[in-house]
Design a protein around this motif. Sequence first.
Motif, PDB file in Angstrom:
ATOM      1  N   THR A   1      -2.318 -21.095  13.115  1.00 35.61           N
ATOM      2  CA  THR A   1      -2.173 -20.050  14.133  1.00 35.61           C
ATOM      3  C   THR A   1      -2.095 -20.659  15.528  1.00 35.61           C
ATOM      4  OG1 THR A   1      -3.392 -18.493  12.725  1.00 35.61           O
ATOM      5  CG2 THR A   1      -3.174 -17.922  15.054  1.00 35.61           C
ATOM      6  N   GLU A   2      -2.910 -21.677  15.794  1.00 31.09           N
ATOM      7  CA  GLU A   2      -2.861 -22.366  17.088  1.00 31.09           C
ATOM      8  C   GLU A   2      -1.449 -22.808  17.426  1.00 31.09           C
ATOM      9  OE1 GLU A   2      -7.168 -24.667  17.602  1.00 31.09           O
ATOM     10  OE2 GLU A   2      -5.566 -25.582  16.445  1.00 31.09           O
ATOM     11  N   ALA A   3      -0.774 -23.377  16.442  1.00 31.04           N
ATOM     12  CA  ALA A   3       0.560 -23.930  16.677  1.00 31.04           C
ATOM     13  C   ALA A   3       1.560 -22.854  17.099  1.00 31.04           C
ATOM     14  CB  ALA A   3       1.056 -24.643  15.420  1.00 31.04           C
ATOM     15  N   PHE A   4       1.323 -21.627  16.674  1.00 27.81           N
ATOM     16  CA  PHE A   4       2.230 -20.528  17.025  1.00 27.81           C
ATOM     17  C   PHE A   4       1.864 -19.845  18.337  1.00 27.81           C
ATOM     18  CE2 PHE A   4       3.374 -20.645  12.476  1.00 27.81           C
ATOM     19  CZ  PHE A   4       4.758 -20.509  12.572  1.00 27.81           C
ATOM     20  N   VAL A   5       0.573 -19.761  18.662  1.00 27.75           N
ATOM     21  CA  VAL A   5       0.181 -18.846  19.750  1.00 27.75           C
ATOM     22  C   VAL A   5      -0.448 -19.515  20.970  1.00 27.75           C
ATOM     23  CG1 VAL A   5      -0.188 -17.046  18.018  1.00 27.75           C
ATOM     24  CG2 VAL A   5      -2.154 -18.328  18.874  1.00 27.75           C
ATOM     25  N   MET A   6      -0.912 -20.748  20.852  1.00 28.41           N
ATOM     26  CA  MET A   6      -1.585 -21.391  21.986  1.00 28.41           C
ATOM     27  C   MET A   6      -0.558 -22.035  22.916  1.00 28.41           C
ATOM     28  SD  MET A   6      -4.789 -20.724  21.644  1.00 28.41           S
ATOM     29  CE  MET A   6      -5.671 -21.903  22.669  1.00 28.41           C
ATOM     30  N   GLU A   7      -0.517 -21.603  24.156  1.00 29.90           N
ATOM     31  CA  GLU A   7       0.466 -22.120  25.110  1.00 29.90           C
ATOM     32  C   GLU A   7       0.236 -23.592  25.427  1.00 29.90           C
ATOM     33  OE1 GLU A   7       0.426 -19.633  28.536  1.00 29.90           O
ATOM     34  OE2 GLU A   7       1.239 -17.876  27.489  1.00 29.90           O
ATOM     35  N   ASP A   8      -1.018 -24.051  25.326  1.00 31.47           N
ATOM     36  CA  ASP A   8      -1.329 -25.446  25.647  1.00 31.47           C
ATOM     37  C   ASP A   8      -1.437 -26.323  24.400  1.00 31.47           C
ATOM     38  OD1 ASP A   8      -3.607 -24.303  24.646  1.00 31.47           O
ATOM     39  OD2 ASP A   8      -4.949 -25.089  26.196  1.00 31.47           O
ATOM     40  N   PHE A   9      -0.891 -25.873  23.282  1.00 33.62           N
ATOM     41  CA  PHE A   9      -0.971 -26.634  22.036  1.00 33.62           C
ATOM     42  C   PHE A   9      -0.178 -27.933  22.156  1.00 33.62           C
ATOM     43  CE2 PHE A   9       0.361 -27.795  17.734  1.00 33.62           C
ATOM     44  CZ  PHE A   9      -0.842 -27.706  17.053  1.00 33.62           C
ATOM     45  N   GLU A  10      -0.839 -29.068  21.847  1.00 28.53           N
ATOM     46  CA  GLU A  10      -0.193 -30.380  22.009  1.00 28.53           C
ATOM     47  C   GLU A  10      -0.446 -31.323  20.835  1.00 28.53           C
ATOM     48  OE1 GLU A  10      -1.574 -31.856  25.757  1.00 28.53           O
ATOM     49  OE2 GLU A  10      -0.208 -30.597  26.930  1.00 28.53           O
ATOM     50  N   LYS A  11      -0.931 -30.794  19.718  1.00 28.10           N
ATOM     51  CA  LYS A  11      -1.231 -31.666  18.579  1.00 28.10           C
ATOM     52  C   LYS A  11       0.045 -32.225  17.955  1.00 28.10           C
ATOM     53  CE  LYS A  11      -5.661 -30.956  18.833  1.00 28.10           C
ATOM     54  NZ  LYS A  11      -6.589 -32.042  19.235  1.00 28.10           N
ATOM     55  N   PHE A  12       1.110 -31.480  18.023  1.00 26.31           N
ATOM     56  CA  PHE A  12       2.432 -31.942  17.607  1.00 26.31           C
ATOM     57  C   PHE A  12       3.458 -31.062  18.318  1.00 26.31           C
ATOM     58  CE2 PHE A  12       0.779 -29.152  14.221  1.00 26.31           C
ATOM     59  CZ  PHE A  12       1.748 -28.155  14.174  1.00 26.31           C
ATOM     60  N   ARG A  13       4.700 -31.483  18.259  1.00 21.92           N
ATOM     61  CA  ARG A  13       5.746 -30.747  18.969  1.00 21.92           C
ATOM     62  C   ARG A  13       6.006 -29.405  18.292  1.00 21.92           C
ATOM     63  NH1 ARG A  13      11.852 -33.034  20.274  1.00 21.92           N
ATOM     64  NH2 ARG A  13      12.548 -31.254  21.561  1.00 21.92           N
ATOM     65  N   VAL A  14       5.973 -28.334  19.087  1.00 21.08           N
ATOM     66  CA  VAL A  14       6.225 -27.000  18.561  1.00 21.08           C
ATOM     67  C   VAL A  14       7.287 -26.295  19.399  1.00 21.08           C
ATOM     68  CG1 VAL A  14       3.900 -26.713  17.610  1.00 21.08           C
ATOM     69  CG2 VAL A  14       4.381 -25.981  19.962  1.00 21.08           C
ATOM     70  N   LYS A  15       7.840 -25.242  18.832  1.00 24.89           N
ATOM     71  CA  LYS A  15       8.795 -24.413  19.558  1.00 24.89           C
ATOM     72  C   LYS A  15       8.017 -23.465  20.461  1.00 24.89           C
ATOM     73  CE  LYS A  15      12.846 -21.490  18.715  1.00 24.89           C
ATOM     74  NZ  LYS A  15      13.723 -20.901  17.667  1.00 24.89           N
ATOM     75  N   ARG A  16       8.376 -23.411  21.743  1.00 29.47           N
ATOM     76  CA  ARG A  16       7.673 -22.548  22.689  1.00 29.47           C
ATOM     77  C   ARG A  16       8.289 -21.155  22.650  1.00 29.47           C
ATOM     78  NH1 ARG A  16       2.984 -25.220  23.333  1.00 29.47           N
ATOM     79  NH2 ARG A  16       3.369 -27.411  23.857  1.00 29.47           N
ATOM     80  N   PHE A  17       7.711 -20.300  21.824  1.00 32.51           N
ATOM     81  CA  PHE A  17       8.221 -18.938  21.700  1.00 32.51           C
ATOM     82  C   PHE A  17       7.890 -18.124  22.947  1.00 32.51           C
ATOM     83  CE2 PHE A  17       7.463 -20.198  17.230  1.00 32.51           C
ATOM     84  CZ  PHE A  17       8.740 -19.997  16.721  1.00 32.51           C
ATOM     85  N   LYS A  18       8.834 -17.365  23.409  1.00 35.60           N
ATOM     86  CA  LYS A  18       8.619 -16.508  24.575  1.00 35.60           C
ATOM     87  C   LYS A  18       8.340 -15.060  24.180  1.00 35.60           C
ATOM     88  CE  LYS A  18      11.624 -19.299  27.570  1.00 35.60           C
ATOM     89  NZ  LYS A  18      12.855 -19.298  28.425  1.00 35.60           N
ATOM     90  N   ASP A  19       8.765 -14.681  22.972  1.00 36.29           N
ATOM     91  CA  ASP A  19       8.658 -13.275  22.586  1.00 36.29           C
ATOM     92  C   ASP A  19       8.362 -13.150  21.093  1.00 36.29           C
ATOM     93  OD1 ASP A  19       8.738 -10.502  22.831  1.00 36.29           O
ATOM     94  OD2 ASP A  19      10.888 -10.411  22.413  1.00 36.29           O
TER      95      ASP A  19
END
Length: 525
Positions: free
Chosen positions: A58-76
């Motif tokens: 869940t962190e990987a999807f919703v946390m704006e400051d998530f940095e454990k690995f590269r994720v897609k920054r969803f805006k909506d």
Amino acid sequence: MTGTLIADKLEELYKLGKRDEDIEPIVAYLGGKPFGRIEDGDTVIFCCRRGEREIQLTEAFVMEDFEKFRVKRFKDLEFVTLVKYDERFKNVKVAFDFPPLKNTLSEVISQNDLKQLHMAESEKYAHVTFFFNGRRRTPFPNETDVLVESPSFEDLSKIPELSIYELVEVLTTEIKRKEYDFILVNFANADVIGHLPDMEPKVECVKHLSKALERAVKTALSNDYAVLITADHGLIELGMKSLNPPVPNLGHTTNPVPFFLILPDDKIAFKKSGRISNVAPTVLKLMGLEKPDEMIESLLLEKPTRSYRVILIIMDGWGIGPKDERNPIYIAKPKFWCELIEKYEHGELSASGEDVGLLKGRPGNSEAGHMNLGAGRVVIQDEVIIERSLKEGTFAERKVFVEAFKRVLRKNKKLHLISMLSTKSSHGTIDYPIALVEKAKSMGIKDIFIHVIFNRHGVENMKASELLRILSEKVERYEGVYIVTGVGRKWALDRDKRYDRTKIAYNALVYGKGIKVSVDRNSSR
């Protein structure tokens, strides 16, 4: 049906020796491209309860400051969870919101300005903190939480001791300091190793636990601590369901758990039967503290002659089993454990079913066990309330779900359901996505994509491939419903900060990285 194609691939992987929980992502591909991936504007419903194993993904999807690995920054992206996973998830909507419990053992100790220490390996850290403290993620004042890293070794059968000796080294050091009025420690081995199919590591696990327990108990008594020993549920005591034919037991049991109460300088009479929720008020009485009205009665039959510092040792997954070769404890005959049985009075506590707030006849689990141990009362568990809503037909009618479906229709985007592929897991069942699909389709949603998480191999009494065919038959009869991802719980539900595993599950859900299964749109018919 796309689900049956993934099930076919699972059958191929079984022939290569793969186990359900270890299966790397299987991903549907349409026309050479990943099919049914999570994209901006979509709505995701994470259909799992419990919460602690669901946090990293869940962190990987919703946390704006998530940095454990590269994720897609969803805006909506709208993200909905079945229960509240973490207070940090401010932008996540919760379908069933269960508030923290009041006046738990930890809270009462804190209110009396006493110091407490909670300790566990990383495998069980959430249980001595979040669950024991009644769904509270932050420590109480004067509470210190200590985590000892569990081994990252892939084949745990080779290291049945896990990190028990490192844990006991830290524990005995803290006991000798006499700084803490209450110490809670979880010995994780029996629950972790007890799920393995082979008996040898289970027997060795029991021997290691007995040695560690001896050091902990003797150190505590010599430093004037009262010692309580119990468990949260059964498992290790039934290594085999049967010997002829040989059938290993991989799941928790409904067996009672042991209870010891050992004072450093005295003996005290106590009830020899009860529930594990009787433990918290017993601790308070030994410490000379008043129990709150919410708690049930203690197990003590007389008043202690003085107050004590107390250590509560939770032998995770250690129940009372048959006295025969099906029981690793019986086989091992661990020296110190046998001495405890012979030397000290002890009782049996119920740790399953309705006695811990679960459905009738349901085996206990670590979450319900620790919550009841810490709360000092029977805590009705999430699954009971959710199951009731399913039977009443109100589950999919909850406002959060209905509003999520309306959003999908308004934006003309996709609905994604992430679900445990199970009929009885404490993380959830296939009944959840089935109910949600029926409601979503009745509201006119066109495209629904289901991503399933495979449970431990053998726990379900059927393989994931068989369960997947059942789910496929239930949901893919609707036009526009596709099962497009399958992944082992090892990758999707890691809770030990091994984000390299979480990354594999995330990359499958978002980018389509994994074992490819080619489908066509007609596959869902």
